[in-house]
Design an enzyme around this catalytic site. Sequence first.
Site, PDB file in Angstrom:
ATOM      1  N   ARG A 148      -7.368  -0.440  -6.838  1.00  0.00           N
ATOM      2  CA  ARG A 148      -7.659   0.711  -5.963  1.00  0.00           C
ATOM      3  C   ARG A 148      -7.813   1.952  -6.851  1.00  0.00           C
ATOM      4  NH1 ARG A 148      -4.419   1.297  -0.602  1.00  0.00           N
ATOM      5  NH2 ARG A 148      -6.422   2.215  -0.005  1.00  0.00           N
ATOM      6  N   GLN A 172      -2.352   2.582   9.830  1.00  0.00           N
ATOM      7  CA  GLN A 172      -1.075   2.743   9.126  1.00  0.00           C
ATOM      8  C   GLN A 172      -0.085   3.569   9.951  1.00  0.00           C
ATOM      9  OE1 GLN A 172      -4.063   3.034   7.688  1.00  0.00           O
ATOM     10  NE2 GLN A 172      -4.058   2.502   5.523  1.00  0.00           N
ATOM     11  N   ASP A 216      -2.208  10.921  -2.339  1.00  0.00           N
ATOM     12  CA  ASP A 216      -2.561   9.860  -3.290  1.00  0.00           C
ATOM     13  C   ASP A 216      -2.890  10.418  -4.666  1.00  0.00           C
ATOM     14  OD1 ASP A 216      -3.162   8.668  -0.480  1.00  0.00           O
ATOM     15  OD2 ASP A 216      -2.891   6.993  -1.866  1.00  0.00           O
ATOM     16  N   ASN A 258      -5.687  12.447   0.301  1.00  0.00           N
ATOM     17  CA  ASN A 258      -4.774  11.636   1.110  1.00  0.00           C
ATOM     18  C   ASN A 258      -5.632  10.877   2.121  1.00  0.00           C
ATOM     19  OD1 ASN A 258      -2.051  10.801   1.783  1.00  0.00           O
ATOM     20  ND2 ASN A 258      -2.314  11.923   3.700  1.00  0.00           N
ATOM     21  N   LYS A 259      -4.997  10.064   2.923  1.00  0.00           N
ATOM     22  CA  LYS A 259      -5.697   9.197   3.876  1.00  0.00           C
ATOM     23  C   LYS A 259      -6.751   9.952   4.680  1.00  0.00           C
ATOM     24  CE  LYS A 259      -5.422   5.689   4.273  1.00  0.00           C
ATOM     25  NZ  LYS A 259      -6.374   4.822   3.544  1.00  0.00           N
ATOM     26  N   ARG A 266       0.847  -1.193   0.000  1.00  0.00           N
ATOM     27  CA  ARG A 266       0.000   0.000   0.000  1.00  0.00           C
ATOM     28  C   ARG A 266       0.882   1.241   0.000  1.00  0.00           C
ATOM     29  NH1 ARG A 266       1.799   1.876   3.808  1.00  0.00           N
ATOM     30  NH2 ARG A 266       0.634   3.806   3.518  1.00  0.00           N
ATOM     31  N   GLY A 267       0.198   2.420  -0.112  1.00  0.00           N
ATOM     32  CA  GLY A 267       0.932   3.672  -0.249  1.00  0.00           C
ATOM     33  C   GLY A 267       1.053   3.955  -1.738  1.00  0.00           C
ATOM     34  N   ALA A 268       0.695   5.174  -2.134  1.00  0.00           N
ATOM     35  CA  ALA A 268       0.544   5.468  -3.562  1.00  0.00           C
ATOM     36  C   ALA A 268       1.763   5.080  -4.415  1.00  0.00           C
ATOM     37  CB  ALA A 268       0.180   6.936  -3.740  1.00  0.00           C
TER      38      ALA A 268
HETATM   39  O1  MRU Z   1      -4.797   3.263   1.976  1.00  0.00           O
HETATM   40  P1  MRU Z   1      -3.315   3.482   1.929  1.00  0.00           P
HETATM   41  O2  MRU Z   1      -2.614   2.959   3.136  1.00  0.00           O
HETATM   42  O3  MRU Z   1      -2.700   3.005   0.646  1.00  0.00           O
HETATM   43  O4  MRU Z   1      -3.175   5.064   1.957  1.00  0.00           O
HETATM   44  C1  MRU Z   1      -1.901   5.630   1.884  1.00  0.00           C
HETATM   45  C2  MRU Z   1      -1.873   7.088   2.060  1.00  0.00           C
HETATM   46  O5  MRU Z   1      -2.892   7.740   2.145  1.00  0.00           O
HETATM   47  C3  MRU Z   1      -0.539   7.728   2.034  1.00  0.00           C
HETATM   48  O6  MRU Z   1      -0.509   8.840   2.858  1.00  0.00           O
HETATM   49  C4  MRU Z   1      -0.233   8.157   0.597  1.00  0.00           C
HETATM   50  O7  MRU Z   1      -0.391   7.092  -0.275  1.00  0.00           O
HETATM   51  C5  MRU Z   1       1.133   8.695   0.467  1.00  0.00           C
HETATM   52  S1  MRU Z   1       2.338   7.412   0.466  1.00  0.00           S
HETATM   53  C6  MRU Z   1       3.840   8.105   0.233  1.00  0.00           C
END
Ligand code: MRU
Length: 335
Positions: free
Chosen positions: A88, A193, A234, A244-245, A49-51
């Site tokens: 996603r 996270q 994201d 973002n999250k 996970r993470g963009a």
């Molecule tokens: O649902 P996730 O855990 O994939 O969400 C991730 C985030 O929102 C991060 O803050 C974002 O992807 C930046 S990662 C460098």
Amino acid sequence: MTMSDFTSLKFENNKLIYINQTKLPLVEEYVTTDDYERIAEAIEILEIRGAPAIGVAAAYALALSIKNESEEQHKTFNEAYQRLAETRPTAVNLFWALDSVKEIFDNNQTSSSLFFLLINKAIEIHQDDINKCEEIGNNGVELLEKDSTILTHCNTGQLATGGNGTAFNVIKKGFESGKVKFVYADETRPLLQGSRLTAFELSKAGIPFEILVDSAAATLFAKEEIDAVIVGADRIAANGDTANKIGTFNLAVLCQHFNIPFYIAAPISTIDTSISSGDEINIEMRDQTELSFINDVQVTNSNYDAYTPAFDVTPNELITAIITDRKNYQPPFSF
Ligand code: MRU
């Protein structure tokens, strides 16, 4: 390659090796696979996970889809593209990476080394992300004051990227240069996270920190404990609105109230100039079981309806600067 004794994503012997993020920090389990369907599933269930990390993993997965070259290659590739694109919806890095690999596929149909060309493209995307993380860290650290205490949300480090992170790398370089002395990491409900992954990374990097429930942030601000908030992204629209999250928007509102800088850190590839504002960002809704269960333990009735956005959109007027690998953008944003 990285700062610590764990590897988030690695490509070796034509296989992807990744750390299963759903088990961290209690168990450090690695998965090795060359099956694009397994990688698609890993992205869907947030093992990866993470963009930026999603983009890198998807690039390897799409390349691996044609590892057994055959007459059906075109069909297999298209199926893999579709499958990965459906994992996603919010992080633009996924679509950017898939399209980069697809371009090589489309332009080299008759090549006898098509598989290797695709793998090389995925490796290039990965290496590029490593480099971008370094630039983001170097650019972002310029904005910080000496001895700052930083609040961050979700996870933006090595686990979330191909390299040393976005917001996390700003914090890490800040710590190494005496500009960051302490970090608060939001728990980041519902999948934690922050308290699981960012805490794991901060601890590995030797950076002093505390975790807190998301709802404790305002109290922390009121005690004048925070000098800046730095988070990842994201997808960033052409006007700077940033997905973002879930919970990020809350922090931006708090920053405005308490007059504290609110920074976004992300690679240029997270900026989607094809959309003019955040209204056009497709916000992923997650399954309601992520609220009714924590790690297989049921905490409320699963028949209660739940509101489950995985991301929110922070309006550009609440953002002090967007830190990228190219430069730090100040408002009004124009990329
Ligand atoms: O649902 P996730 O855990 O994939 O969400 C991730 C985030 O929102 C991060 O803050 C974002 O992807 C930046 S990662 C460098």
